[in-house]
Scaffold this active site. Structure first.
Site, short mmCIF file in Angstrom:
data_model
loop_
_atom_site.label_atom_id
_atom_site.label_comp_id
_atom_site.label_asym_id
_atom_site.label_seq_id
_atom_site.Cartn_x
_atom_site.Cartn_y
_atom_site.Cartn_z
N GLU A 169 1.24 -6.50 9.93
CA GLU A 169 0.57 -5.20 10.01
C GLU A 169 -0.63 -5.27 10.96
O GLU A 169 -1.79 -5.17 10.56
CB GLU A 169 0.18 -4.74 8.59
CG GLU A 169 1.44 -4.55 7.73
CD GLU A 169 1.19 -3.96 6.37
OE1 GLU A 169 0.06 -3.54 6.09
OE2 GLU A 169 2.14 -3.93 5.57
N HIS A 410 9.26 3.70 -7.26
CA HIS A 410 8.42 2.74 -6.52
C HIS A 410 8.30 1.46 -7.31
O HIS A 410 8.01 1.50 -8.51
CB HIS A 410 7.02 3.33 -6.27
CG HIS A 410 6.16 2.44 -5.43
ND1 HIS A 410 4.85 2.14 -5.76
CD2 HIS A 410 6.41 1.78 -4.28
CE1 HIS A 410 4.34 1.34 -4.83
NE2 HIS A 410 5.26 1.11 -3.93
N HIS A 480 8.73 -2.51 1.74
CA HIS A 480 7.45 -2.72 2.42
C HIS A 480 7.02 -4.18 2.26
O HIS A 480 7.33 -4.80 1.25
CB HIS A 480 6.38 -1.81 1.82
CG HIS A 480 6.45 -0.41 2.36
ND1 HIS A 480 5.36 0.28 2.81
CD2 HIS A 480 7.51 0.42 2.56
CE1 HIS A 480 5.72 1.47 3.23
NE2 HIS A 480 7.03 1.59 3.08
N GLU A 505 -0.09 4.52 7.33
CA GLU A 505 -1.15 4.43 6.32
C GLU A 505 -2.46 3.92 6.92
O GLU A 505 -3.54 4.19 6.39
CB GLU A 505 -0.70 3.54 5.16
CG GLU A 505 -0.54 2.08 5.55
CD GLU A 505 0.17 1.24 4.49
OE1 GLU A 505 0.95 1.80 3.72
OE2 GLU A 505 -0.07 0.02 4.44
#
Ligand code: NOJ
Ligand code: CA
Length: 700
Positions: A169, A410, A480, A505
């Site tokens: 990321e 989730h 993720h 995000e």
């Protein structure tokens, strides 16, 4: 098969085969393979008569067998293949898989050992892998490293992120071999991730030569093996495979027979070809799922962005849980009143989705275990079949069904993948019992309790296993913080999307510059779709956990274009319903835009700068165009030659209004409808950090 494609050279006086070469079907790429004086296999690759990769060594280091030297070529096999296949979803309804193959069988004595290296040369690049047959000697190997080299020819431009065993990321650097040390030193270290010491980068990596040749270096079909990073020598312009180890320093435990993932180089002097390339998918096995009728590309909204921006909403139901770590009965805790995964709020999202034709609603923070998730102390276990007291699952299940909306589950594991694996069957059965058929998984933090890295062999296996077991329950997956994708979505088409890069995000955690989404399609997206979470309409944000505010690196119109330039069969509309309600005419595009395509045409592209793409809806004759630019204003030229002749067409253009700018005027957009003709070249202005999204419909 044409004889001219393959030539076997015999070195004078030596009776062994020492060098072999093959070309791509169109002849533009030439691959040479030889064995050097030490018996180490080597390869080189030329493109249009110029070297791209100079002699580069091949081999695998293991504790048991030397698989790097002492080899001679026993035999070679060649094959030409030209076939097509139909993806379950994607950018094209049909993909051509066209290559020349060379399998080089190697053997060595003392100790006796065998190794085959299989090369496939496509018009758009090269793939090769190691095949370890059953040996006369040991059949369990402990891999400590891989020798594979990529020796480039000059101080090329590099688009890179730092080597890291745990996270990808990062923002991308545009640099060169020689400037790479400085570029990599500028990155902050993530506290929970292990950055590699030394000069290492991740794949997919993009290179650009001074002659304007682009190379994407990555891997395909990563199964049963760790992810590959690349160690870089900035002086010699060479790179070497760097396998992610476990905490004991072992990269992989293998049992023969075993095939490694393919090492891939996508090569072209036209940047658009890099985006259009299907080479990585072609190197993956066909779908293992026979009946794919239950796999449905979708758009979704979610109880999600509220936790990142705004007024400090939380995934956790209660604040006093940490103070009472022994309490397991959640009804005894005081609700914190800042928990959006509650029945009323979820109902609001279901209503919003139903009213706007959005297929799904993701709900994060619905289950027990969030009270200390971000601290990684793990004195709370995530439970995947235990809703919080304020989330009335039976009611919401029935309400969603009544409204024709799918709830999306989730599963945040906080990187406790081992525990998740143990709960998996129960969790998936719980999903099916409650009418869920898609899950977003997450692995925030360091991997415990096995202390594995996010991209080690064990985690690579875990992520694939989750997708495979999900398929048994007819569940679609969006993962993720999992190992970056390598085209496995062809083999497991229920694995719709992954994050595995710095996503949207981060607009609430420091921001993503406009160039970020101009490089991701050239790099991260070559492995498979990304859950980037486009659709941000309120671009002035209060930052996650900081109380600061920031400006997202985008105009509003650009967010619409991302649905085309960041294609995914599981595509979010990330913003809050109330923000969409403020801009209903712009939201219309998100309602209309498909997530599955029968054809795609990359019209303009330059990494880190701009992308213009046209796609045809899989289920209608409508075409859509998306164009984005970096922080500079630009005029995109949209060549409408892709429209079938003879028809009359109308284009609805969602564009930056005059004076729009991502920094100072991001929400200025306008919508206009114009008549267009096949072959016409539309001049489309894009604001700094802006973009345009167009729907083209046939009107007669
Ligand atoms: C990180 C993921 O990328 C994000 O989408 C998710 O909301 C949080 N983890 C919490 O699971
Ligand atoms: Ca993430």
């Amino acid at each position: 098969m044409k004889k001219t494609l393959f030539s076997l050279f015999m070195l004078a006086g030596v009776m062994e085969m020492m060098a072999v070469s093959i070309t791509s079907p169109n002849g533009a790429l030439l691959l040479n393979v030889n064995v050097n004086a030490q018996g180490t296999p080597e390869y080189s690759l030329d493109y249009k008569g110029k070297p791209i990769v100079k002699d580069s060594k091949l081999g695998i280091m293991t504790q048991e067998l030397p698989l790097t030297e002492g080899f001679h070529i026993v035999s070679t096999d060649t094959l030409s293949v030209d076939r097509t296949w139909e993806p379950v979803w994607g950018e094209y309804s049909e993909v051509r898989d066209h290559f020349n193959e060379l399998a080089v069988k190697l053997a060595a004595e003392n100790p006796q050992r065998e190794l085959t290296i299989r090369f496939r040369v496509f018009d758009d690049g090269l793939g090769f892998r190691y095949e370890l047959p059953v040996q006369d000697g040991p059949n369990y190997l402990t891999v400590t490293d891989e020798l594979t080299e990529f020796n480039y020819t000059d101080n090329h431009k590099l688009f890179a992120i730092p080597g890291d065993y745990d996270t990808d990321e990062y923002l991308w650097s545009e640099t060169t071999f020689e400037e790479l040390p400085e570029a990599m030193a500028s990155y902050a270290r993530h506290s929970e991730a292990q950055r590699v010491d030394g000069l290492t980068v991740q794949t997919p990596l993009l290179l650009k030569t001074k002659d304007g040749v682009y190379v994407n270096a990555h891997e395909a079909a990563l199964i049963g093996y760790p992810a590959m990073l690349l160690d870089v020598d900035p002086q010699t312009y060479s790179m070497k495979s760097h396998l992610v180890p476990d905490r004991l320093g072992v990269s992989a435990y293998l049992q023969m027979p075993f095939n490694t993932p393919w090492r891939t180089l996508i090569v072209s002097d036209d940047a658009r070809d890099i985006l259009a390339s299907q080479l990585i998918l072609n190197l993956n096995e066909p779908s293992k799922i026979e009946d794919t009728s239950w796999i449905k590309p979708m758009k979704f909204v979610g109880v999600w962005w509220e936790m990142f921006t705004g007024n400090q909403k939380t995934w956790a139901y209660s604040d006093d849980h940490l103070a009472k770590p022994g309490v397991t009965d959640y009804t005894k805790l005081t609700p914190n009143g800042r928990h959006p995964a509650n029945t009323e709020n979820v109902k609001r999202y279901i209503d919003f989705a139903a009213a706007n034709g959005i297929d799904g609603v993701l709900v994060e923070g619905w289950n027990e275990g969030w009270e200390d998730w971000a601290s990684y102390r793990k004195n709370r276990q995530f439970l995947f079949d235990k809703p919080y007291p304020d989330f009335d699952l039976p009611y919401l299940r029935d309400y969603a069904a009544e409204k024709g909306v799918k709830l999306i589950m989730h599963h945040e594991t906080a990187a406790n993948a081992a525990d998740y694996a143990l709960q998996l069957d129960r969790a998936f059965q719980f999903m099916k019992d409650n009418n869920y058929d898609a899950v977003k998984t997450g692995y925030v933090g360091a991997i415990i309790p096995r202390s594995e890295h996010h991209t080690s062999q064990w985690m690579v296996d875990h992520a694939r296993d989750v997708a495979e077991r999900a398929a048994e329950y007819q569940i679609m997956v969006d993962s993720h913080e999992a190992p970056r994708p390598t085209g496995l979505c062809r083999t497991y088409p229920n694995w719709l999307a992954q994050e595995s890069a710095r996503g949207g995000e981060f607009e609430s955690m420091g921001g993503n510059p406009p160039s970020h989404t101009c490089i991701l399609p050239f790099t991260r997206l070559k492995g498979g779709p990304m859950d980037y979470t486009p659709g941000l309409f309120e671009t002035r944000l209060s930052y996650y956990g900081e109380g600061k505010t920031g400006q997202a690196g985008t105009t509003l119109a650009r967010q619409l274009a991302l649905y085309l330039t960041m294609p995914s069969p599981m595509q979010m509309a990330c913003d809050l319903p109330e923000n969409y309600e403020r801009f209903p005419d712009a939201f219309q595009f998100i309602k209309d835009v498909p997530v599955d395509w029968s054809d795609s045409k990359y019209l303009e592209a330059e990494p880190n700068q701009y992308i213009t793409v046209a796609r045809r809806d899989k289920h209608s004759d409508d075409w859509y165009v998306g164009a984005i630019t970096d922080d500079k204003a630009r005029t995109a030229t949209i060549d409408l030659s892709f429209l079938p002749r003879g028809g009359k067409y109308e284009a609805t253009i969602y564009e930056d209004a005059p004076g729009a700018d991502w920094k100072s005027n991001p929400q200025a957009y306008r919508i206009r409808t114009v008549k267009v003709k096949p072959g016409q070249k539309l001049k489309q202005p894009l604001a700094p950090g802006g973009g345009a999204a167009i729907r083209i419909q046939r009107v007669s």
